[in-house]
Design an enzyme around this catalytic site. Sequence first.
Site, PDB file in Angstrom:
ATOM      1  N   MET A 193       0.832  -1.204   0.000  1.00 39.93           N
ATOM      2  CA  MET A 193       0.000   0.000   0.000  1.00 39.93           C
ATOM      3  C   MET A 193       0.869   1.257   0.000  1.00 39.93           C
ATOM      4  O   MET A 193       0.925   2.023   0.954  1.00 39.93           O
ATOM      5  CB  MET A 193      -0.943   0.005   1.203  1.00 39.93           C
ATOM      6  CG  MET A 193      -1.962   1.143   1.206  1.00 39.93           C
ATOM      7  SD  MET A 193      -3.107   1.110  -0.178  1.00 39.93           S
ATOM      8  CE  MET A 193      -4.471   0.162   0.523  1.00 39.93           C
ATOM      9  N   GLY A 194       1.582   1.454  -1.126  1.00 35.99           N
ATOM     10  CA  GLY A 194       2.298   2.704  -1.345  1.00 35.99           C
ATOM     11  C   GLY A 194       1.421   3.656  -2.132  1.00 35.99           C
ATOM     12  O   GLY A 194       0.194   3.549  -2.145  1.00 35.99           O
ATOM     13  N   ARG A 195       2.049   4.593  -2.846  1.00 33.84           N
ATOM     14  CA  ARG A 195       1.286   5.584  -3.602  1.00 33.84           C
ATOM     15  C   ARG A 195       0.396   4.932  -4.664  1.00 33.84           C
ATOM     16  O   ARG A 195      -0.775   5.271  -4.800  1.00 33.84           O
ATOM     17  CB  ARG A 195       2.245   6.572  -4.281  1.00 33.84           C
ATOM     18  CG  ARG A 195       2.967   7.508  -3.338  1.00 33.84           C
ATOM     19  CD  ARG A 195       3.826   8.506  -4.143  1.00 33.84           C
ATOM     20  NE  ARG A 195       4.540   9.428  -3.281  1.00 33.84           N
ATOM     21  CZ  ARG A 195       5.741   9.190  -2.764  1.00 33.84           C
ATOM     22  NH1 ARG A 195       6.341   8.041  -3.031  1.00 33.84           N
ATOM     23  NH2 ARG A 195       6.330  10.076  -1.993  1.00 33.84           N
ATOM     24  N   ILE A 196       0.976   4.004  -5.433  1.00 32.27           N
ATOM     25  CA  ILE A 196       0.212   3.382  -6.513  1.00 32.27           C
ATOM     26  C   ILE A 196      -0.865   2.469  -5.945  1.00 32.27           C
ATOM     27  O   ILE A 196      -1.996   2.441  -6.438  1.00 32.27           O
ATOM     28  CB  ILE A 196       1.144   2.616  -7.467  1.00 32.27           C
ATOM     29  CG1 ILE A 196       2.151   3.571  -8.112  1.00 32.27           C
ATOM     30  CG2 ILE A 196       0.337   1.916  -8.552  1.00 32.27           C
ATOM     31  CD1 ILE A 196       3.223   2.885  -8.942  1.00 32.27           C
ATOM     32  N   ARG A 212       6.372  -5.932 -10.397  1.00 34.82           N
ATOM     33  CA  ARG A 212       7.540  -6.542 -11.024  1.00 34.82           C
ATOM     34  C   ARG A 212       7.221  -8.001 -11.327  1.00 34.82           C
ATOM     35  O   ARG A 212       6.612  -8.704 -10.506  1.00 34.82           O
ATOM     36  CB  ARG A 212       8.773  -6.455 -10.100  1.00 34.82           C
ATOM     37  CG  ARG A 212       9.360  -5.066  -9.961  1.00 34.82           C
ATOM     38  CD  ARG A 212      10.064  -4.615 -11.224  1.00 34.82           C
ATOM     39  NE  ARG A 212      10.615  -3.276 -11.108  1.00 34.82           N
ATOM     40  CZ  ARG A 212       9.985  -2.164 -11.476  1.00 34.82           C
ATOM     41  NH1 ARG A 212       8.762  -2.250 -11.973  1.00 34.82           N
ATOM     42  NH2 ARG A 212      10.557  -0.991 -11.361  1.00 34.82           N
ATOM     43  N   GLU A 255      10.901 -10.120 -19.748  1.00 35.27           N
ATOM     44  CA  GLU A 255      10.108  -9.305 -20.668  1.00 35.27           C
ATOM     45  C   GLU A 255      10.896  -9.147 -21.960  1.00 35.27           C
ATOM     46  O   GLU A 255      12.025  -8.664 -21.923  1.00 35.27           O
ATOM     47  CB  GLU A 255       9.820  -7.931 -20.055  1.00 35.27           C
ATOM     48  CG  GLU A 255       8.892  -7.995 -18.859  1.00 35.27           C
ATOM     49  CD  GLU A 255       8.583  -6.633 -18.267  1.00 35.27           C
ATOM     50  OE1 GLU A 255       9.082  -5.610 -18.800  1.00 35.27           O
ATOM     51  OE2 GLU A 255       7.847  -6.585 -17.273  1.00 35.27           O
ATOM     52  N   HIS A 281       4.062  -4.165 -20.540  1.00 32.17           N
ATOM     53  CA  HIS A 281       4.642  -3.210 -19.593  1.00 32.17           C
ATOM     54  C   HIS A 281       4.359  -1.765 -20.010  1.00 32.17           C
ATOM     55  O   HIS A 281       5.282  -0.988 -20.285  1.00 32.17           O
ATOM     56  CB  HIS A 281       6.149  -3.437 -19.447  1.00 32.17           C
ATOM     57  CG  HIS A 281       6.698  -2.888 -18.159  1.00 32.17           C
ATOM     58  ND1 HIS A 281       7.832  -3.388 -17.580  1.00 32.17           N
ATOM     59  CD2 HIS A 281       6.287  -1.886 -17.344  1.00 32.17           C
ATOM     60  CE1 HIS A 281       8.103  -2.721 -16.461  1.00 32.17           C
ATOM     61  NE2 HIS A 281       7.166  -1.795 -16.303  1.00 32.17           N
TER      62      HIS A 281
END
Length: 324
Positions: free
Chosen positions: A157-160, A241, A270, A289
């Site tokens: 639960m960070g900014r994004i 990631r 990727e 991505h």
Amino acid sequence: MHNRPKVFVTRNIPSAGLAKIQAATTCEVWPERMPPSPDVLAEKASGCDGVLTLLSDRIDADFFDAVGSQLKVVSNFAVGYNNIDVAEATKRGIVVGNTPDVLTDATADIAVALMLAAGRCLREGLENVVRKEWQTWEPMEFIGQDLSGKTLGIVGMGRIGHATAKRCHFGWGMNVIYTSRSDKPESDSELGASRVTFEQLLADSDFISVHTDLNPETSKMFDSAAFSGMKSNAVFVNTARGGVVDQDALQKALTNGEIFAAGLDVTEPEPLPDDSPLRDLPNCFILPHIGSGTVKSRDAMAEIAADNLLAGLEGKPLRHQVTA
């Protein structure tokens, strides 16, 4: 002109940043769509005072040895920097920069888009149209999962993560639970969110959205045990990631019906190999991505990357510096 610092930019980037670099340095930009090979990268960067890199460029001791001791700064055009041996750079007095805090809204939008795409069977529906198999409205086909009133689990639960949860809570009235290293009072008060254990999040969530960084603790944290702990109707979304997921375990969970669907904007590697089973699964919606792929976000990334590069060349503090 010959006294201007020499830099190598490993891919064409938006002019919002590239023009700054070209105005202040002797700059070579790699023109190809595919990244330079490690040998070519080292050759092109040899003798340079600074390099601007992407996540696909491996920057390690061998690279530093080949480029030379005059190198002052590595500016990564990305939030992450797993491609750079930061400890080795620090040991050699080379500063490293990244581009955080400008991707929040763009990435949160993609996370929600993947919830909808995977949860509502958009891949299967689109392929039905493209293959010209669409013959009539079918009451028992392409039946997906509702978002309204369901439980969303945010891993990291960070900014994004907060921005994603905010969209889902206020848009669909979703109940929000999360895992994090610490309590998040802002999320608790604004969204009515609750911090829970990882195991409880897996068991209770209808949608799971991953926003953690990649480190030894999170590497392949979504393994067979994690997927078996989810609801059979769960939709799993990863915009963080690729390395946080055991993709063999994900493929088995999707194939065996342990979870309903998955939406991925990141994979490991990727791109995925052509023969990766995930490519062919109708309940796996994969994007190349593109989480940061808006004009605003990419321009902001370019500006920060350029500012980091130029500051490092001048021996000044970077706008965003990574420390070992």
